[in-house]
Design a protein around this motif. Sequence first.
Motif, PDB file in Angstrom:
ATOM      1  N   GLU A   1       0.832  -1.194   0.000  1.00 46.82           N
ATOM      2  CA  GLU A   1       0.000   0.000   0.000  1.00 46.82           C
ATOM      3  C   GLU A   1       0.872   1.251   0.000  1.00 46.82           C
ATOM      4  O   GLU A   1       0.636   2.190  -0.762  1.00 46.82           O
ATOM      5  N   ALA A   2       1.889   1.269   0.848  1.00 46.13           N
ATOM      6  CA  ALA A   2       2.755   2.443   0.940  1.00 46.13           C
ATOM      7  C   ALA A   2       3.504   2.690  -0.363  1.00 46.13           C
ATOM      8  O   ALA A   2       3.663   3.845  -0.791  1.00 46.13           O
ATOM      9  N   LEU A   3       3.970   1.633  -1.010  1.00 47.89           N
ATOM     10  CA  LEU A   3       4.763   1.787  -2.224  1.00 47.89           C
ATOM     11  C   LEU A   3       3.962   2.366  -3.377  1.00 47.89           C
ATOM     12  O   LEU A   3       4.513   2.994  -4.281  1.00 47.89           O
ATOM     13  N   HIS A   4       2.649   2.157  -3.370  1.00 45.88           N
ATOM     14  CA  HIS A   4       1.814   2.692  -4.447  1.00 45.88           C
ATOM     15  C   HIS A   4       1.178   4.040  -4.073  1.00 45.88           C
ATOM     16  O   HIS A   4       0.316   4.529  -4.805  1.00 45.88           O
ATOM     17  N   TYR A   5       1.608   4.627  -2.991  1.00 47.98           N
ATOM     18  CA  TYR A   5       1.046   5.919  -2.597  1.00 47.98           C
ATOM     19  C   TYR A   5       1.432   7.007  -3.588  1.00 47.98           C
ATOM     20  O   TYR A   5       2.601   7.216  -3.900  1.00 47.98           O
TER      21      TYR A   5
END
Length: 394
Positions: free
Chosen positions: A59-63
Amino acid sequence: MPASAPSLSLTWTDHLSGCRGFLVVDRLVRGVASGGLRMRPGCTLDEVTGLARGMTLKEALHYDPEARYVPLGGAKGGIDCDPRDPEAYGVLVRYLRAVRPYVESCWTTGEDLGLSQDLVDRAAAEAGLVSSIQAVYPLLDDEPGARRRLADAFAVEVDGIGLGELVGGCGVAEAALTALDRAGVPHRGTRVAVQGLGTMGGATARFLARAGLTVVAVADIKGTIVNPAGLDVEVLLAARDGHGTVDRAALRPGDRELPGGAWLTADAEVLVPAAVSYAVDTSNQERITARWIVEAANMPVLPEAERLLAARGVTVLPDVVVNSGTNAWWWWTLFGDVGPDAPEAFAYLRRSMRGLVESMLTRAQTDGTTPRAAAHALAEERLPVIAERFGSYR
């Protein structure tokens, strides 16, 4: 990234079969976490805990602060049961009934290893749920429109295969192609072996073959099918059953059958483990001659094996990046970053994955670390930004 205690960890025991199920919520963002539900014999709480942490990182990497897609926290569900068991569906329904309060309030879930989205949807309805992702609905500006958009997207088919089954493999393929392009390796003539021909592995094989790579080996539960001249991927995909097992009657004269582990030692530049976790360990890693391992499955390479592979010059592209496309596509579609259209979805996914893999590999080169360490470093930088903007609940 240093591990921290999950927000929620529970174990459920089915009163009829004795099968155990697990739910781990690693982190909540705006009160919601995202992560699939898997079913496999031998599934453990530790496994699900690791997978939930991986979802937080994905989730964080696609922010993207400019996107409509709101990042969520990470979670995962797992059931220790053979999905081929005649009683497996009943176990699935009872598990979903037991965890229904969490699905209604904070856990959005969907298909993972051993389960199709259609099966999850059917069981969720039988368990009394509106949807397996209903916890995210309060975050939507236009819930009816968003739900219609996602339903329309899942109704799209490309050459007889649903868009929802293809996006993950498209992302895996793009990750592999980005690594090849950075290394100056031409697509045509590059050989690939794939473990698992289910949703993720099958789509990955299709996209890599269409990009010009030669698929020389695929493995399913019955063994490994090899052909040094190249397998006919489309024929094999058409001959699969619901669990990704290929009907051997469809094999061509040049195709050969070998034991299940033969995919590891295939004469190929790229290996794609797309089935079970922990497939590559310290004992079998030494037989690998490929230059890249592209983790389409979750946690297929054990950490010590990865260290040994790195010392031999084998690059592991990590699952937290490689197989994150399916999860991201769900939310891009639901929040309205992409419409229910295959070309638009594939184009958006390819741009996103290529940018993410480029960032990861550049960071790894700059820091002198592995791609996994680089991906975790990128996520560690983004998580506080997400928490500051949206809040978090631990």
